[in-house]
Design a protein around this motif. Structure first.
Motif, PDB file in Angstrom:
ATOM      1  N   PHE A  38       0.836  -1.203   0.000  1.00  0.00           N
ATOM      2  CA  PHE A  38       0.000   0.000   0.000  1.00  0.00           C
ATOM      3  C   PHE A  38       0.868   1.249   0.000  1.00  0.00           C
ATOM      4  O   PHE A  38       0.606   2.208  -0.749  1.00  0.00           O
ATOM      5  N   ILE A  82      -3.512  -0.031  -5.375  1.00  0.00           N
ATOM      6  CA  ILE A  82      -3.905   0.482  -4.054  1.00  0.00           C
ATOM      7  C   ILE A  82      -5.118  -0.259  -3.506  1.00  0.00           C
ATOM      8  O   ILE A  82      -5.110  -0.694  -2.343  1.00  0.00           O
ATOM      9  N   ALA A  85      -3.918  -3.718  -2.413  1.00  0.00           N
ATOM     10  CA  ALA A  85      -3.200  -3.690  -1.133  1.00  0.00           C
ATOM     11  C   ALA A  85      -4.179  -3.561   0.031  1.00  0.00           C
ATOM     12  O   ALA A  85      -3.987  -4.185   1.085  1.00  0.00           O
ATOM     13  N   SER A  86      -5.226  -2.768  -0.146  1.00  0.00           N
ATOM     14  CA  SER A  86      -6.260  -2.668   0.887  1.00  0.00           C
ATOM     15  C   SER A  86      -6.957  -4.015   1.088  1.00  0.00           C
ATOM     16  O   SER A  86      -7.296  -4.391   2.217  1.00  0.00           O
ATOM     17  N   CYS A 120      -0.939  -7.970  -5.192  1.00  0.00           N
ATOM     18  CA  CYS A 120      -0.545  -6.560  -5.289  1.00  0.00           C
ATOM     19  C   CYS A 120       0.473  -6.271  -6.386  1.00  0.00           C
ATOM     20  O   CYS A 120       0.649  -5.095  -6.745  1.00  0.00           O
ATOM     21  N   ASP A 215     -10.279   3.427   2.867  1.00  0.00           N
ATOM     22  CA  ASP A 215     -10.064   3.107   1.459  1.00  0.00           C
ATOM     23  C   ASP A 215     -11.340   2.586   0.808  1.00  0.00           C
ATOM     24  O   ASP A 215     -11.660   2.939  -0.333  1.00  0.00           O
ATOM     25  N   CYS A 280      -4.374   9.158  -0.110  1.00  0.00           N
ATOM     26  CA  CYS A 280      -4.013   7.838   0.427  1.00  0.00           C
ATOM     27  C   CYS A 280      -2.699   7.909   1.203  1.00  0.00           C
ATOM     28  O   CYS A 280      -2.573   7.359   2.302  1.00  0.00           O
TER      29      CYS A 280
END
Length: 420
Positions: A38, A82, A85-86, A120, A215, A280
């Motif tokens: 992230f 992103i 990754a969340s 990711c 997120d 972010c």
């Protein structure tokens, strides 16, 4: 048309790039792969946007085609990197909340890292490669924004490009709900796991949950809004063939701000997407940049920077001085107990004096004088024969309690040892 966000946006983009990487070292040590990805995607996207906003401010020229080829792929990868990754963060939080064993083996940690890397890193690379299917020409250059992907607005574009952020966000939302439910049901075992896990504390766990929830709050609504804008602003063209989609592929679109800013919906969608990236990075730093481990790292970094200039932190000598004084006092007590002439008997009233009628009365000065006269004037040890059991009994009968000297010294030594 002037860019009202300049130079505010480049400043925030650079701050997002820098601040995203500040907590990276201790998250790498803790093997928090989803969190690290992230930070990396957020920082890379912020750097990309910072360069674009500075180089293409008030112009739509094409000075660096190679950079634009790299830039648009960073934007494509970050658009799913992103949220992915969340998703990894929510997945890890769910596994922690529903953990079956208190400890996690090293092999299980490696397996989780490989899974997070596939989600990711590998998935965004595949996503970037698939984008070529619906890419109408090389790229577009928008004044004040820089290089942007040029996707042909056809039906396959929504399945290849636009649907993935929404799909990833929905899976993350499911993991988030399951994490909360497991945490509520198994709080005791969850606390046991955190107490045995050095890389994850309760504070860090809840900060990760807050990051993932924020997120989700932005990803799904923003993705739906972008799909709606693309559908309304431009008509959906039919997919005819590969050759039709890639006709004149080497073309570069250069669009001045007066044209693309004339479409209000496009402006809102573009600015929201652009500001989402530094948000972010700054949000991540706000959650993790002021934690205990972060403050310790800042202190070490500060003294490492100023050390060549002759500055050094003051030694923590307060505790050492206290311990030294305690040991000196303990030594004096040992010396006093070894030599009885430095000790005194402690004599204290055992109970209040009573008159013959049974009512309490205050002792008079004569009573204290008489009691003082009956006390021996020479230092006497408990083993001395001059202080017989008859004398001790007489003192006790008169409301006096005798405390042996050894007990006095032992009590003082214990008190000093506890204080040290």
């Amino acid at each position: 048309m002037a860019d009202l966000t300049y130079p505010l946006y480049p400043i925030f983009a650079f701050l997002g790039f820098f601040l995203s990487l500040v907590p990276l070292p201790w998250h790498l040590q803790a093997w928090n792969s989803g969190t690290c990805y992230f930070m990396m995607w957020s920082s890379l996207a912020c750097l990309n946007q910072f360069i674009n906003s500075v180089v293409w401010h008030n112009n739509a020229l094409n000075p660096s085609p190679i950079w634009c080829e790299i830039c648009i792929r960073i934007l494509m990868g970050a658009s799913v990197g992103i949220p992915a990754a969340s998703l990894c963060i929510n997945r890890r939080l769910y596994h922690i909340a529903s953990i079956q064993a208190v400890s996690v083996s090293r092999g299980e940690k490696r397996r989780d890292i490989l899974i997070d890397t596939g989600i990711c890193v590998v998935f965004p690379i595949v996503y970037i490669a698939l984008e070529y299917i619906v890419q109408g020409h090389r790229y577009d250059i928008l004044e004040d924004l820089g290089c942007q992907p040029a996707l042909y607005n056809t039906l396959p574009t929504y399945f290849i490009s636009y649907m993935w952020p929404i799909l990833i966000g929905l899976v993350s939302a499911v993991y988030c709900v399951l994490s909360l439910r497991s945490f509520i049901r198994r709080r005791v075992q969850f606390n046991q796991f955190l107490s045995s896990n050095k890389s994850l504390t309760a504070g860090r766990y809840f900060r990760l949950m807050a990051l993932a929830a924020c997120d989700l709050t932005f990803t799904i609504p923003l993705s739906i809004f972008i799909i709606w804008v693309n559908t309304v602003a431009n008509p959906v063209a039919p997919w005819i063939s590969w050759e039709d989609t890639h006709f004149g592929f080497s073309r570069v679109g250069q669009i001045p701000a007066v044209l693309w800013r004339s479409n209000e919906r496009l402006v809102v969608a573009t600015e929201a997407t652009r500001w989402f990236v530094p948000l972010c990075g700054i949000l991540f730093f706000a959650l993790f940049g002021f934690a205990d481990e972060a403050r310790r790292s800042y202190t070490k970094a500060f003294w490492a920077v100023v050390k060549p200039f002759g500055f050094a932190p003051a030694p923590a000598t307060h505790g050492k001085h206290f311990v030294s004084i305690g040991y000196v006092f303990l030594f004096v007590c040992e010396l006093s107990c070894a030599h009885p002439r430095f000790c005194r008997r402690f004599v204290q009233p055992k109970q209040p004096l009573y008159t013959s009628t049974g009512t309490s009365s205050s002792p008079s000065t004569t009573d204290f004088v008489a009691r003082e006269e009956k006390l021996p004037h020479s230092p006497i040890t408990p083993t001395s024969s001059s202080y017989s059991s008859t004398t001790l009994t007489s003192d006790l009968e008169k409301g006096m309690q005798y405390v042996p000297i050894d007990d006095q010294c032992n009590y003082i030594q214990q008190s000093v040892a506890i204080a040290i």
